[in-house]
Design a protein around this motif. Sequence first.
Motif, PDB file in Angstrom:
ATOM      1  N   MET A   1       0.824  -1.210   0.000  1.00  0.00           N
ATOM      2  CA  MET A   1       0.000   0.000   0.000  1.00  0.00           C
ATOM      3  C   MET A   1       0.859   1.262   0.000  1.00  0.00           C
ATOM      4  O   MET A   1       0.559   2.237  -0.697  1.00  0.00           O
ATOM      5  CB  MET A   1      -0.935  -0.001   1.206  1.00  0.00           C
ATOM      6  N   LEU A   2       1.943   1.243   0.776  1.00  0.00           N
ATOM      7  CA  LEU A   2       2.834   2.393   0.817  1.00  0.00           C
ATOM      8  C   LEU A   2       3.451   2.664  -0.550  1.00  0.00           C
ATOM      9  O   LEU A   2       3.607   3.820  -0.963  1.00  0.00           O
ATOM     10  CB  LEU A   2       3.941   2.163   1.854  1.00  0.00           C
ATOM     11  N   ARG A   3       3.796   1.576  -1.267  1.00  0.00           N
ATOM     12  CA  ARG A   3       4.383   1.749  -2.590  1.00  0.00           C
ATOM     13  C   ARG A   3       3.386   2.391  -3.556  1.00  0.00           C
ATOM     14  O   ARG A   3       3.726   3.317  -4.287  1.00  0.00           O
ATOM     15  CB  ARG A   3       4.843   0.391  -3.129  1.00  0.00           C
ATOM     16  N   SER A   4       2.144   1.909  -3.517  1.00  0.00           N
ATOM     17  CA  SER A   4       1.119   2.497  -4.381  1.00  0.00           C
ATOM     18  C   SER A   4       0.867   3.953  -4.011  1.00  0.00           C
ATOM     19  O   SER A   4       0.695   4.810  -4.889  1.00  0.00           O
ATOM     20  CB  SER A   4      -0.179   1.691  -4.270  1.00  0.00           C
ATOM     21  N   ALA A   5       0.838   4.240  -2.718  1.00  0.00           N
ATOM     22  CA  ALA A   5       0.621   5.613  -2.267  1.00  0.00           C
ATOM     23  C   ALA A   5       1.757   6.525  -2.712  1.00  0.00           C
ATOM     24  O   ALA A   5       1.533   7.682  -3.101  1.00  0.00           O
ATOM     25  CB  ALA A   5       0.488   5.643  -0.744  1.00  0.00           C
TER      26      ALA A   5
ATOM     27  N   GLU B   1      -8.973  -1.513  -4.710  1.00  0.00           N
ATOM     28  CA  GLU B   1      -9.114  -2.958  -4.887  1.00  0.00           C
ATOM     29  C   GLU B   1      -7.970  -3.519  -5.720  1.00  0.00           C
ATOM     30  O   GLU B   1      -7.510  -4.634  -5.476  1.00  0.00           O
ATOM     31  CB  GLU B   1     -10.463  -3.295  -5.530  1.00  0.00           C
ATOM     32  N   ALA B   2      -7.491  -2.769  -6.697  1.00  0.00           N
ATOM     33  CA  ALA B   2      -6.339  -3.217  -7.487  1.00  0.00           C
ATOM     34  C   ALA B   2      -5.085  -3.279  -6.614  1.00  0.00           C
ATOM     35  O   ALA B   2      -4.244  -4.177  -6.772  1.00  0.00           O
ATOM     36  CB  ALA B   2      -6.116  -2.288  -8.673  1.00  0.00           C
ATOM     37  N   VAL B   3      -4.955  -2.319  -5.691  1.00  0.00           N
ATOM     38  CA  VAL B   3      -3.834  -2.356  -4.750  1.00  0.00           C
ATOM     39  C   VAL B   3      -3.914  -3.611  -3.895  1.00  0.00           C
ATOM     40  O   VAL B   3      -2.919  -4.311  -3.673  1.00  0.00           O
ATOM     41  CB  VAL B   3      -3.836  -1.098  -3.857  1.00  0.00           C
ATOM     42  N   ARG B   4      -5.118  -3.930  -3.438  1.00  0.00           N
ATOM     43  CA  ARG B   4      -5.299  -5.129  -2.621  1.00  0.00           C
ATOM     44  C   ARG B   4      -4.990  -6.398  -3.421  1.00  0.00           C
ATOM     45  O   ARG B   4      -4.410  -7.354  -2.891  1.00  0.00           O
ATOM     46  CB  ARG B   4      -6.742  -5.204  -2.102  1.00  0.00           C
ATOM     47  N   ARG B   5      -5.405  -6.421  -4.679  1.00  0.00           N
ATOM     48  CA  ARG B   5      -5.112  -7.603  -5.506  1.00  0.00           C
ATOM     49  C   ARG B   5      -3.610  -7.818  -5.622  1.00  0.00           C
ATOM     50  O   ARG B   5      -3.130  -8.960  -5.559  1.00  0.00           O
ATOM     51  CB  ARG B   5      -5.733  -7.451  -6.892  1.00  0.00           C
ATOM     52  N   ARG B   6      -2.889  -6.736  -5.814  1.00  0.00           N
ATOM     53  CA  ARG B   6      -1.430  -6.861  -5.888  1.00  0.00           C
ATOM     54  C   ARG B   6      -0.867  -7.389  -4.573  1.00  0.00           C
ATOM     55  O   ARG B   6       0.040  -8.235  -4.561  1.00  0.00           O
ATOM     56  CB  ARG B   6      -0.805  -5.505  -6.222  1.00  0.00           C
ATOM     57  N   ALA B   7      -1.406  -6.900  -3.454  1.00  0.00           N
ATOM     58  CA  ALA B   7      -0.953  -7.395  -2.146  1.00  0.00           C
ATOM     59  C   ALA B   7      -1.232  -8.889  -2.016  1.00  0.00           C
ATOM     60  O   ALA B   7      -0.375  -9.663  -1.557  1.00  0.00           O
ATOM     61  CB  ALA B   7      -1.643  -6.627  -1.026  1.00  0.00           C
ATOM     62  N   ARG B   8      -2.427  -9.318  -2.441  1.00  0.00           N
ATOM     63  CA  ARG B   8      -2.761 -10.743  -2.356  1.00  0.00           C
ATOM     64  C   ARG B   8      -1.824 -11.571  -3.217  1.00  0.00           C
ATOM     65  O   ARG B   8      -1.400 -12.676  -2.822  1.00  0.00           O
ATOM     66  CB  ARG B   8      -4.211 -10.966  -2.790  1.00  0.00           C
ATOM     67  N   ASP B   9      -1.498 -11.075  -4.396  1.00  0.00           N
ATOM     68  CA  ASP B   9      -0.602 -11.815  -5.289  1.00  0.00           C
ATOM     69  C   ASP B   9       0.780 -11.980  -4.674  1.00  0.00           C
ATOM     70  O   ASP B   9       1.390 -13.061  -4.759  1.00  0.00           O
ATOM     71  CB  ASP B   9      -0.487 -11.095  -6.638  1.00  0.00           C
TER      72      ASP B   9
ATOM     73  N   GLY C   1     -14.162  -0.498   2.088  1.00  0.00           N
ATOM     74  CA  GLY C   1     -14.710  -0.658   0.749  1.00  0.00           C
ATOM     75  C   GLY C   1     -14.215   0.395  -0.213  1.00  0.00           C
ATOM     76  O   GLY C   1     -14.043   0.150  -1.405  1.00  0.00           O
ATOM     77  N   SER C   2     -13.971   1.598   0.286  1.00  0.00           N
ATOM     78  CA  SER C   2     -13.455   2.691  -0.529  1.00  0.00           C
ATOM     79  C   SER C   2     -12.659   3.610   0.383  1.00  0.00           C
ATOM     80  O   SER C   2     -12.708   3.497   1.609  1.00  0.00           O
ATOM     81  CB  SER C   2     -14.604   3.443  -1.202  1.00  0.00           C
ATOM     82  N   VAL C   3     -11.949   4.531  -0.224  1.00  0.00           N
ATOM     83  CA  VAL C   3     -11.149   5.458   0.562  1.00  0.00           C
ATOM     84  C   VAL C   3     -12.082   6.384   1.335  1.00  0.00           C
ATOM     85  O   VAL C   3     -12.928   7.058   0.745  1.00  0.00           O
ATOM     86  CB  VAL C   3     -10.229   6.289  -0.354  1.00  0.00           C
ATOM     87  N   PRO C   4     -11.970   6.429   2.661  1.00  0.00           N
ATOM     88  CA  PRO C   4     -12.866   7.307   3.437  1.00  0.00           C
ATOM     89  C   PRO C   4     -12.564   8.771   3.187  1.00  0.00           C
ATOM     90  O   PRO C   4     -11.418   9.151   2.909  1.00  0.00           O
ATOM     91  CB  PRO C   4     -12.568   6.916   4.888  1.00  0.00           C
ATOM     92  N   GLY C   5     -13.596   9.605   3.279  1.00  0.00           N
ATOM     93  CA  GLY C   5     -13.375  11.037   3.119  1.00  0.00           C
ATOM     94  C   GLY C   5     -12.459  11.590   4.177  1.00  0.00           C
ATOM     95  O   GLY C   5     -11.645  12.485   3.912  1.00  0.00           O
ATOM     96  N   SER C   6     -12.569  11.043   5.401  1.00  0.00           N
ATOM     97  CA  SER C   6     -11.701  11.491   6.486  1.00  0.00           C
ATOM     98  C   SER C   6     -11.354  10.304   7.376  1.00  0.00           C
ATOM     99  O   SER C   6     -12.138   9.367   7.527  1.00  0.00           O
ATOM    100  CB  SER C   6     -12.375  12.592   7.310  1.00  0.00           C
ATOM    101  N   LEU C   7     -10.168  10.354   7.948  1.00  0.00           N
ATOM    102  CA  LEU C   7      -9.664   9.274   8.795  1.00  0.00           C
ATOM    103  C   LEU C   7      -8.993   9.870  10.016  1.00  0.00           C
ATOM    104  O   LEU C   7      -8.147  10.765   9.912  1.00  0.00           O
ATOM    105  CB  LEU C   7      -8.659   8.419   8.012  1.00  0.00           C
ATOM    106  N   GLY C   8      -9.367   9.355  11.197  1.00  0.00           N
ATOM    107  CA  GLY C   8      -8.658   9.678  12.416  1.00  0.00           C
ATOM    108  C   GLY C   8      -7.729   8.536  12.765  1.00  0.00           C
ATOM    109  O   GLY C   8      -8.088   7.365  12.609  1.00  0.00           O
ATOM    110  N   VAL C   9      -6.539   8.866  13.223  1.00  0.00           N
ATOM    111  CA  VAL C   9      -5.554   7.854  13.623  1.00  0.00           C
ATOM    112  C   VAL C   9      -5.162   8.122  15.063  1.00  0.00           C
ATOM    113  O   VAL C   9      -4.721   9.226  15.396  1.00  0.00           O
ATOM    114  CB  VAL C   9      -4.308   7.892  12.717  1.00  0.00           C
ATOM    115  N   ILE C  10      -5.340   7.123  15.918  1.00  0.00           N
ATOM    116  CA  ILE C  10      -4.922   7.241  17.317  1.00  0.00           C
ATOM    117  C   ILE C  10      -3.586   6.525  17.462  1.00  0.00           C
ATOM    118  O   ILE C  10      -3.497   5.306  17.323  1.00  0.00           O
ATOM    119  CB  ILE C  10      -5.962   6.624  18.269  1.00  0.00           C
ATOM    120  N   GLY C  11      -2.538   7.288  17.730  1.00  0.00           N
ATOM    121  CA  GLY C  11      -1.200   6.727  17.864  1.00  0.00           C
ATOM    122  C   GLY C  11      -0.327   7.101  16.679  1.00  0.00           C
ATOM    123  O   GLY C  11      -0.729   6.928  15.526  1.00  0.00           O
ATOM    124  N   THR C  12       0.867   7.617  16.950  1.00  0.00           N
ATOM    125  CA  THR C  12       1.763   8.037  15.874  1.00  0.00           C
ATOM    126  C   THR C  12       3.097   7.313  15.933  1.00  0.00           C
ATOM    127  O   THR C  12       4.152   7.889  15.661  1.00  0.00           O
ATOM    128  CB  THR C  12       1.994   9.559  15.903  1.00  0.00           C
TER     129      THR C  12
END
Length: 453
Positions: free
Chosen positions: A52-56, A80-88, A166-177
Amino acid sequence: MERFDAFVVGGGGTGSEIAFRLAGAGLRVGLAERDRLGGECNHYGCVPTKVMLRSAKIAHLARGGAAFGVRIPQVEVDVEAVRRRARDIIQSQSGGGAEPFERAGIRVFMQEARLTGPRRLELADGARIEARAVVLATGSEPTLPPVEGLRDGPVWTNKEAIWACGSVPGSLGVIGTGAIGIEFAQIYARFGSRVAALEVMPRIMPSEDEEVSAALAPALEEEGIRLRPGVHLERALHDGRRWILEMAGGERLQVDELLVAAGRRACFDGHDLDAAGVRLDEGGRPLLDATLRTTAEGIWAAGDATGELLFTHVGTYEAEIVADDILGRPRPRDYHVVPRVTFCDPEVASVGLSEREARERGHEVRTGRFLMRDSERAQIEGRTDGLVKIVADPRTGQVLGGHIVAEEAGAMIHEVVAAMAARVPVEAIGRAIHAYPTLSESVKAAFARLLEG
């Protein structure tokens, strides 16, 4: 009652390595795994996260292509294409299932195994196991901080952040850095989410050297990631659609999804540790000796199950320690030189002591710094955030620690690792010729600055 020379509970990287080493030495080995062979790192952690980091990163580079004379009119991320690559990739590494183990003579049980007494186990199907040596390679799991309402809603851990959205969320909170929180914050920011990262400690990446945190923060903020160190989250409420985060002082934050990356704990659920004689400390970690033996005769713990250094490469090292001890070649574990890498962009890599830790341990301390903005190669790459910092003891000339924030920090840190492992004096690196133009010149430059002082 089925008997083995050695039985390993957990088929992740550490448990698998132990099983293969013991079977290769001629022992009769059994292994139990309740989920997937390959474990957390392969399926839910290191491998898919780095995909995922590589795709990002590619998406980020494409959006900024104009700065390099390359114009890309539109950039879209197909999750989903990123996930398919991860699965492969996971399939290519772990797709053999039990077959590689069985070829090595290892008996694999794809089910729960629990300790019931001294070197005795019971499988989910009722079968009983006895072994001369038992190894707990049971891994770790995320912990949730004691925040009101957090357990009542659909929080993400690393697993959900990889596989469940299912899709990229409009906003994301992350607890912990820490590493997990920062990596996912950048992944989703580059995928298109508005990201806020909350940290109870006064700075992001609190386990790293203070200058590392200061060097990384501007690079993340430049991408629109809202970093909030030093905040106390009082309540996290889910209204059926979104999360409402309430912080001390009355501040409120609304996000579509919430990722918790606030630590992990060793997994021993279901095991009768008392009956087996395995004692834990107050933090839930097994009490271990120099060769990773528990307080019970004939039972070892390794990998994330130790609750100590939760890195795959440490688990592999500990597999060697445990296998050698079982085979009658004991040697004490040594964590003097353990690199760690956070694979954000720029990367963060460290080994040894921070400047503060070195001073607290009574060392006379000298530091050498080199800013990446002064590197010609960093200018060429268009990534000038970061620094190289070397911590040394001028009395002995030995390196105590290294800290790098740079695009290729994960590779660059290993020059410092080698210097520390071989106890190479500072001047050996500071005066060695390094190729131009490379980022590794920055490591030499930081060492050279130590010689100037």
